[in-house]
Design a protein around this motif. Structure first.
Motif, PDB file in Angstrom:
ATOM      1  N   ASN A 218      48.331  38.062 -69.509  1.00 45.52           N
ATOM      2  CA  ASN A 218      48.949  37.741 -68.605  1.00 45.52           C
ATOM      3  C   ASN A 218      48.635  39.512 -68.209  1.00 45.52           C
ATOM      4  O   ASN A 218      49.204  40.405 -66.983  1.00 45.52           O
ATOM      5  CB  ASN A 218      49.812  37.213 -68.364  1.00 45.52           C
ATOM      6  CG  ASN A 218      49.779  35.517 -68.204  1.00 45.52           C
ATOM      7  OD1 ASN A 218      48.780  35.221 -67.827  1.00 45.52           O
ATOM      8  ND2 ASN A 218      50.907  34.904 -69.208  1.00 45.52           N
TER       9      ASN A 218
ATOM     10  N   SER B 297      59.390  40.170 -74.208  1.00 41.26           N
ATOM     11  CA  SER B 297      58.856  38.789 -74.181  1.00 41.26           C
ATOM     12  C   SER B 297      59.254  37.794 -74.826  1.00 41.26           C
ATOM     13  O   SER B 297      59.147  38.332 -76.409  1.00 41.26           O
ATOM     14  CB  SER B 297      58.193  37.849 -73.795  1.00 41.26           C
ATOM     15  OG  SER B 297      56.784  38.137 -72.442  1.00 41.26           O
TER      16      SER B 297
ATOM     17  N   ASP C  20      48.310  34.534 -74.019  1.00 35.70           N
ATOM     18  CA  ASP C  20      48.862  34.258 -72.833  1.00 35.70           C
ATOM     19  C   ASP C  20      49.338  35.855 -72.578  1.00 35.70           C
ATOM     20  O   ASP C  20      49.005  36.222 -71.497  1.00 35.70           O
ATOM     21  CB  ASP C  20      49.734  33.533 -72.498  1.00 35.70           C
ATOM     22  CG  ASP C  20      48.966  32.334 -72.986  1.00 35.70           C
ATOM     23  OD1 ASP C  20      47.952  32.093 -72.695  1.00 35.70           O
ATOM     24  OD2 ASP C  20      49.857  30.544 -72.698  1.00 35.70           O
ATOM     25  N   LEU C  21      50.493  36.354 -73.185  1.00 31.27           N
ATOM     26  CA  LEU C  21      51.692  37.617 -72.802  1.00 31.27           C
ATOM     27  C   LEU C  21      50.137  38.512 -73.286  1.00 31.27           C
ATOM     28  O   LEU C  21      50.177  39.522 -71.982  1.00 31.27           O
ATOM     29  CB  LEU C  21      52.513  37.768 -73.912  1.00 31.27           C
ATOM     30  CG  LEU C  21      53.124  39.551 -74.209  1.00 31.27           C
ATOM     31  CD1 LEU C  21      53.869  38.556 -73.111  1.00 31.27           C
ATOM     32  CD2 LEU C  21      53.967  38.618 -74.780  1.00 31.27           C
TER      33      LEU C  21
ATOM     34  N   LYS D 136      46.551  40.736 -66.485  1.00 31.25           N
ATOM     35  CA  LYS D 136      46.125  40.582 -65.375  1.00 31.25           C
ATOM     36  C   LYS D 136      46.948  40.887 -64.370  1.00 31.25           C
ATOM     37  O   LYS D 136      46.311  41.434 -63.205  1.00 31.25           O
ATOM     38  CB  LYS D 136      46.463  38.767 -65.186  1.00 31.25           C
ATOM     39  CG  LYS D 136      45.245  37.482 -64.702  1.00 31.25           C
ATOM     40  CD  LYS D 136      45.994  36.189 -64.661  1.00 31.25           C
ATOM     41  CE  LYS D 136      45.274  35.277 -65.871  1.00 31.25           C
ATOM     42  NZ  LYS D 136      46.353  34.306 -65.737  1.00 31.25           N
TER      43      LYS D 136
ATOM     44  N   ASN E  93      51.396  31.956 -77.670  1.00 32.55           N
ATOM     45  CA  ASN E  93      51.609  32.880 -76.400  1.00 32.55           C
ATOM     46  C   ASN E  93      51.644  34.148 -76.469  1.00 32.55           C
ATOM     47  O   ASN E  93      51.857  34.458 -75.456  1.00 32.55           O
ATOM     48  CB  ASN E  93      53.678  32.593 -77.283  1.00 32.55           C
ATOM     49  CG  ASN E  93      54.099  31.427 -77.446  1.00 32.55           C
ATOM     50  OD1 ASN E  93      53.216  30.723 -76.305  1.00 32.55           O
ATOM     51  ND2 ASN E  93      55.009  30.861 -77.605  1.00 32.55           N
ATOM     52  N   PHE E  94      51.148  34.742 -77.617  1.00 34.74           N
ATOM     53  CA  PHE E  94      51.163  36.078 -77.698  1.00 34.74           C
ATOM     54  C   PHE E  94      49.138  36.446 -77.016  1.00 34.74           C
ATOM     55  O   PHE E  94      50.037  37.095 -76.062  1.00 34.74           O
ATOM     56  CB  PHE E  94      50.565  36.091 -79.160  1.00 34.74           C
ATOM     57  CG  PHE E  94      50.387  37.504 -79.481  1.00 34.74           C
ATOM     58  CD1 PHE E  94      51.031  38.944 -78.699  1.00 34.74           C
ATOM     59  CD2 PHE E  94      49.623  38.143 -80.336  1.00 34.74           C
ATOM     60  CE1 PHE E  94      50.794  40.377 -79.063  1.00 34.74           C
ATOM     61  CE2 PHE E  94      48.974  39.457 -80.885  1.00 34.74           C
ATOM     62  CZ  PHE E  94      49.746  40.298 -80.265  1.00 34.74           C
TER      63      PHE E  94
END
Lengths: 342, 1031
Positions: free
Chosen positions: B784, B762, B780-781, B787, B777-778
């Motif tokens: 996600n 990303s 979330d990465l 997930k 960001n990290f």
């Protein structure tokens, strides 16, 4: 924050049936995601659109890589790249080669060797199968089953498509519109079953998709049944005496016997000429099915008539082609009975 | 001439079309080993050539056998121009060099080309005839077995665990040699693949020699890594644990069969020395007897007690009942001396194992780690890689001294790693300081069967259960004496007891008396790099805990860069540690296992990712909550905000406790001197970093004198931190995850597994990135990605993601690459319906239901495999009860049938076991390195299409090699490296992947049972006595 690269690879290849369906139906990733969303997967799994997109892309990539193998299903079984349980492999193949009967109906009898309808995957499948078995000897359906690992009914349907493409039968005429793909497939099966070389000798020299030349040539011998007035009369009286009282349309039969018999015999006699072959089904409908229908024959009437009509020449003095006749009539009978509906 | 390698090329299939005109290929094969090459005939005009070659024979040294890979090249013959290469197969013949592994390599191998990927398959048969020549001066180490598995492999027992072995070899990287400018990418890639293969072979041989010097015969926990140092060279390094292993004979294989017949019976068909008589002789265990006679009594260690599973019934020799507390001191000293002498012979008392034979691990001190920032320079003389050796020696010394500071003489769960960016390299090492039982470390004193864990992973017991306590050490002597009086609280807490001196602690810590045995002191939080010991008593379930962190760094050159990185490291460690601690508290847990902290260096930032499995250890105190406090009182809205946050935190803790079933029993307040500890943070993490080996800083992570569970919100950053604590979403229902071998609190696995690798790259697109936005960001990465995994695997629910292994790389500015490899394993939600499972497993499931009444009998059984006291009357009874069942199984044993599928299925798993299956044979190590390159990136489906295909190809090649060895699974599989580089403007990409694992043969338990496989719910017990055993 965008994901430039996003892949998931399982040791056992994940196959999502729903996404496979969407892929087969030719939807783009975006369309597939939209459809999955409408299916309510988000609510069920409590996940996000991004996850769904990523998942759909993964599946699409897998399917794209698998497609090359699906073109030659035995390779799917031998390949080492994707570890897929056998039942899943079967599902992949079956779904891949499944087709829309309406479309197949439309394409019946058209040339498959040339790329006329490029955009259709199903058409590609027809072409691929056609090309693969075109030159092969032996029973067509079995060849297809072996080469494409299709379930027997699907293989038989493909055999019918190949058979029609080979013989280029006309199926598009308006008066033939009442016949479904299934009707034609059944007819093709009967014709191959009774007429092809494979039906007589398994070591046949010609592919089953082509009707054997010698057989078609021999069919001309049957013309004697209608050209010899004596034979025709005797044939008629044998059939009529057998059916008297057993058939509701006896009077109509008596009146039409000669016309019917001429039609039935001539259809076979014309099969040696490619141009006339095209009219096989048109003739059957125009000259047999439509007259019977207008005279309100029931299916039972027709069956009974055909049985006795086929059997009777055995007792005709001087008729020496009973075996050939019965082989010919077996397929004709099967076709007519299948086609005799509204 | 000590060996003859024989190769036969049988056939090819699905070759690519090499001649456009004919749509066919005229293929032939070159077989190369060392400097000798053979060729097959050209098989003209076919995509499925049948060469059926003669046997090509190579007469070679065994040194060469170990170093060299067998190279098979498939080419297309061209009369007028040069022959075109179709692709290659490299075959590591090492598995053929030891007697117990594979005898032949035979099968279809994918033909691999670094530019085109897999292009058809080739069928090859390889054999080796070895001539024994023991008098030679040995340069080879044929016969030393290698295992990636970080525990004693199933079907072996450890006679001696010798200790640490390490080696590294360096070379110039072919990609950076001048010749690379004039050769094709394919030639360059192949030169690299071949070189790394050679270096791996050489490294393995050298390590093997060290093992032989130590009088060992195997390396366990073998971890080999590559450092692509670019201009300065290529380093291949490996670490491992030297052991002397004994293949388990029938008798020992039989012993556990008493309590777990279905599982153990399958040992028989594969055993090299079948001895059916021992089976009929019932529960008597000659092996155990032998080992008994081997071990003369030592005053400080009571061998007899090793079998004292039934502590209340068996009298112990030399057991000072009641006076244990007093004896604890001297014993401790004595033990320490003993361990010391055993370990001091070793330069580095390190063990790469993460799971240990029962009784091996006495105490755990905590995590020790060391990092060092180095500037890479060209390796001038590849034959003398002193610089790199010295670097690692330095780090290991630091680790050793940290361990000493924790009162420990050994480091377990030890691992090393690097992160390289341009010319800067961060070397990291970490492990868990521990006190070990000396008995396992010396020759000739081993006793008892050290068979590591059952093939079925025992899992963890909740309160009140105990698995065959092997009472080797004084600490548990205390507890066991306690046990004599109070049966309900067995030990399983010994490893939690502090090894360091209470009065001279290496760091401020809050100690309490052990909540399990009440006799010894325990810390309030425990961090380790090892797997949760099987005997550990835990409450509820575990969960994956990650700390994630980004730190911006100025772009700089050389020294300045190294200095700025060095300066940042302590802050990163501190923050990672704080995050871990907070997240642990947030889940109401008190210990971390399998902790792995990765610091990755990029051009303009550093990233830290720590993963661990949180768990509630019953021996440790209940963690306090998290208090947040504002800096500016008197502000009403602010206060309100703070209290809102506090409520959210409290709610989260409560929710997590429910989710992970953390309901520790209420403790009677009777323990003297052990009040519920005041919440106060303290650290067990000793770390240091050094730029050029001079200074060693020890970081006090205890937040000074502050009450550390109070988070002060003194600025927006702190607020963000608190927010980020709450962003971790628990897995959807039906999912659990951990990064250890087994999930604490789940043990009723069903056989379905799915190993996978997911990779994401990303772009952290921010014009003006700050640490906060990068962190988010990290975070979330990672979230996600998790997930996405849960969604992908939703059809397997209920399941657990085990051994979740994240690897972070920073390939370019603002690009973050995360690779995850893990295995999803299904489990049976309804524990009561586990009728198909062996009694051992049942007992464990029972145990986890906290039903103490039901515990007693199964407990005896489950302890059998570990115990060595066949004369104990209690045991004899239990064995007699169980034995008819065992014989029943034996009689009806069926030969496992092969699958009908064209391609045999090969399972892959990062774990050392397969649920519901028994590993019957280890076939050798798989260690493969591949490069893939493309100059038509778009056409291959972009970066994702390219990498997707490559990973699938790597899996396929691993499976093919395993299948050719006669195996059906890879255990302890790990993707050690995945280096991806792209140049979209040039439509190019390149990727390097390095994987390893152990090839094995496993047999399904169900295939060996009397009854056909049935749904668990419907399976009746085969005999009445089994009913006794299992209910």
């Amino acid at each position: 924050m965008s994901s430039d690269l996003d892949v998931f690879v399982g040791n056992t290849t994940l196959i999502d049936e729903e996404v496979y369906r969407l892929w087969l139906d030719g939807h783009s990733v975006a369309e597939a995601v939209a459809r999955r969303l409408r299916g309510g997967v988000l609510e069920r799994e409590g996940t996000s659109v991004a996850v769904l997109q990523s998942d759909t892309r993964d599946h699409y990539r897998t399917f794209q890589m698998l497609e090359r193998l699906l073109h030659a299903p035995p390779r799917l079984l031998q390949q080492l790249l994707f570890q897929i349980p056998p039942e899943r492999q079967a599902l992949l193949v079956q779904r891949y080669y499944a087709f829309d009967e309406a479309l197949a109906r439309e394409l019946l009898g058209k040339k498959l060797s040339k790329g006329t309808k490029k955009e259709l995957d199903e058409f590609d499948n027809f072409k691929r199968v056609f090309k693969a078995v075109e030159e092969l000897r032996g029973p067509l359906a079995e060849n297809i089953q072996q080469l494409f690992l299709l379930p027997p009914p699907l293989a038989r349907d493909y055999a019918a498509i190949v058979f029609f493409a080979n013989s280029r039968f006309e199926t598009g005429k308006r008066r033939l519109q009442f016949l479904s793909f299934g009707d034609f497939a059944a007819c093709a099966q009967s014709m191959m079953g009774h007429w092809s070389q494979g039906a007589l000798a398994p070591e046949a020299a010609e592919p089953d998709g082509d009707l054997p030349k010698s057989f078609l040539q021999d069919l001309k011998e049957l013309k004697v049944l209608v050209s010899d007035k004596d034979l025709l009369d005797q044939h008629k009286s044998l059939v009529c005496s057998a059916l008297r009282g057993k058939i509701s349309v006896y009077n109509e039969l008596e009146a039409n016997f000669k016309a019917l018999s001429r039609a039935l015999v001539n259809v076979g006699g014309k099969l040696t000429h490619a141009r006339d072959v095209r009219d096989f089904f048109v003739d059957l409908v125009e000259k047999v099915i439509e007259p019977c229908r207008s005279d309100k024959w029931s299916l039972g009437d027709l069956r009974l008539f055909l049985t006795h009509y086929t059997a009777a020449p055995r007792n005709l003095p001087g008729f020496r082609h009973q075996a050939l006749w019965e082989r010919y009539m077996a397929a004709i009978t099967a076709c007519l009975l299948r086609m005799y509906h509204d | 001439m000590p060996g003859k390698l024989k190769v036969k090329i049988v056939a090819g299939r699905h070759l690519p079309v090499m001649d456009r005109a004919s749509d066919l290929t005229d293929a032939f094969v070159e077989v190369k080993f060392g400097n000798t090459t053979f060729k097959t005939d050209v098989y003209p005009k076919s995509l499925n050539p049948q060469w059926n070659s003669e046997w090509f024979k190579f007469e070679v040294d065994d040194e060469e056998l170990q170093d060299e890979p067998l190279q098979i090249t498939v080419l297309d013959h061209d009369t007028y121009s040069a022959n075109d290469a179709i692709g290659k197969v490299y075959i590591d013949i090492d598995p053929l060099l030891y007697s117990e592994a594979a005898t032949v390599i035979s099968g279809w191998f994918p033909i691999y080309d670094t530019i085109h990927g897999i292009r058809g398959e080739i069928n090859v048969v390889v054999k080796v005839d070895l001539f024994n020549d023991l008098n030679r001066f040995r340069q080879s180490s044929c016969g030393v077995k290698f295992f990636c598995t970080t525990s004693i492999p199933k079907c072996y027992r450890a006679v001696v665990i010798h200790g640490f072995v390490e080696e590294l070899v360096v070379n110039e990287d072919p990609e950076y040699q001048w010749i690379d400018r004039i050769r094709t990418p394919r030639a360059s890639n192949e030169a690299r693949q071949r070189l790394i293969s050679l270096m791996s072979g050489e490294l393995q041989r050298k390590i093997g020699l060290k093992v032989l010097e130590m009088r060992g015969n195997a390396v366990v926990g073998y971890l080999q890594c590559f450092d692509l140092e670019g201009e300065s060279g290529l380093v291949v390094r490996a670490i491992g644990t030297a052991c002397t292993l004994d293949k388990l004979s029938n008798t020992s294989a039989f012993l556990p069969a008493c309590n777990s017949p279905s599982k153990e019976m399958k040992e028989i068909p594969f055993n090299e020395d079948p001895n059916p008589n021992t089976y009929s002789s019932g529960p008597s265990t000659p092996l155990k007897n032998q080992t008994y006679s081997f071990s003369p009594s030592k005053s400080y260690s009571r061998q007899s007690s090793s079998s004292d599973t039934d502590l209340s019934l068996t009298p112990k020799t030399g057991m000072g009942s009641g006076s244990a507390g007093k004896e604890g001191g001297p014993f401790k000293t004595l033990l320490r001396q003993q361990t010391q002498s055993a370990l001091e012979q070793r330069e580095f008392p390190f063990f790469t194992l993460t799971t240990f034979p029962p009784g091996f691990l006495v105490h755990v001190g905590g995590v020790v780690s060391a990092r060092s920032v180095k500037l890479l320079d060209r390796i001038h003389n590849p034959d003398e890689p002193e610089t790199r050796d010295a670097w690692w020696a330095e780090i290991r010394q630091e680790i050793k001294s940290h361990a000493k500071a924790l009162g420990c003489h050994a480091v377990v769960g030890y691992s090393e790693s690097t992160s390289i960016c341009e010319e800067v390299c961060i070397l990291s090492a970490s492990g868990t300081a521990a006190v070990l039982n000396p008995r396992f470390l010396q020759d000739g004193t081993m006793e008892g069967c050290l068979e590591q864990r059952l093939s079925w992973q025992p899992g963890f017991f909740s309160i009140g259960s105990e698995k065959g306590e092997v009472d080797f050490f004084p600490q548990s002597q205390d507890s066991s004496s306690l046990l004599g009086i109070e049966e309900a609280s067995p030990p399983g807490c010994g490893f939690c007891h502090i090894p360091y001196d209470e009065l001279n602690m290496p760091f401020p810590a809050h100690l309490t008396y052990c909540y399990n045995c009440r006799k010894q002191k325990v810390p309030d939080v425990l961090f380790t790099t090892i797997d949760l010991p099987v005997e550990a008593v835990v409450v509820g379930k575990g969960c994956l805990i990650q700390a994630r962190l980004c730190r911006l760094k100025k772009k700089a050159q050389a020294e300045a860069n190294a200095t700025s990185i060095s300066n940042l490291l302590p802050f990163m460690e501190y923050e990672v540690h704080t995050q871990l601690m907070n997240k642990l508290k947030l889940r109401g847990m008190n210990a971390l296992f399998g902790l792995r902290i990765q610091i990755t260096v990029g051009e303009n930032m550093l990233m830290g990712l720590a993963s661990a499995t949180g768990v509630y250890l019953a021996a440790l105190p209940t963690p306090g909550g998290i208090q947040i406090a504002g800096k500016t009182p008197n502000d009403g809205t602010y206060e309100q905000h703070i209290s809102h946050m506090q409520k959210k935190i409290n709610d989260t803790i409560a929710k997590n406790k429910e989710l992970y079933e953390i309901n520790p029993p209420e403790l009677p307040e009777e323990i003297i001197g052990s009040p519920i500890p005041e919440p106060r943070q303290r650290s067990r993490l000793l770390r240091s970093q050094s730029e050029s080996s001079d200074e060693v800083t020890e970081l006090d992570l205890s937040h000074g004198k502050k009450d550390a569970f109070v988070l002060e919100i003194d600025d927006t950053d702190a607020m963000e931190d608190v927010h980020s604590l709450l962003t971790d979403v628990p897995p959807p229902s039906g999912f659990y995850s951990c990064n250890t071998e087994i999930m604490p609190g789940i043990n009723n696995w069903t056989p379905e597994i799915q190993m996978f690798t997911a990779v994401r790259v990303s772009r952290l697109s921010n014009i003006n990135p700050t640490n906060q936005t990068l962190n988010k960001n990290f975070n979330d990465l990672c979230e996600n990605l998790l997930k996405s995994l849960y969604f992908k695997l939703r059809s397997m629910v209920p399941c657990c993601l085990c051994h979740v292994n994240f690897t972070v790389a920073l390939p370019e500015d603002e690009l973050v690459q995360i690779a995850v490899t893990a295995v999803a394993i299904t489990y049976d939600k309804n524990q009561a319906l586990q009728a198909n499972k062996a009694p051992t497993e049942k007992s464990q499931q029972r145990a986890s239901t906290d039903n103490e009444e039901q515990l007693q009998f199964p407990l005896e059984l489950s302890s059998d495999p570990l115990s060595s006291q066949p004369f104990s009357p209690a045991k004899a009874t239990s064995l007699e009860k169980a034995s008819p069942l065992a014989e029943g199984y034996l009689r009806h044993r069926s030969v496992p049938s092969g699958t009908n599928s064209t391609v045999s299925v090969v399972k892959m798993t990062p774990l050392s076991f397969l649920p519901g299956a028994k590993i019957t044979k280890y076939l050798g190590i798989i260690n493969m390195f591949f490069i893939r390159e493309t100059t038509s990136l778009r056409e291959e489906g972009g970066v994702s299409g390219f990498l997707h295909a490559f990973i699938a190809e790597v899996f396929a090649m691993v499976r093919a090699h395993v299948a050719a060895l006669g195996g059906n699974a890879v255990v302890s599989y790990i993707m050690k490296q995945c280096v991806f580089m792209e140049n979209p403007n040039k439509n190019q990409a390149q990727c390097l992947i390095n994987v390893s694992g152990d090839a094995v043969i496993f047999v399904r338990e169900s295939e060996l049972e009397v009854l056909p496989v049935q749904p668990p719910a419907a399976a009746p017990q085969p005999t009445g006595s089994a009913g006794d055993v299992t209910t």
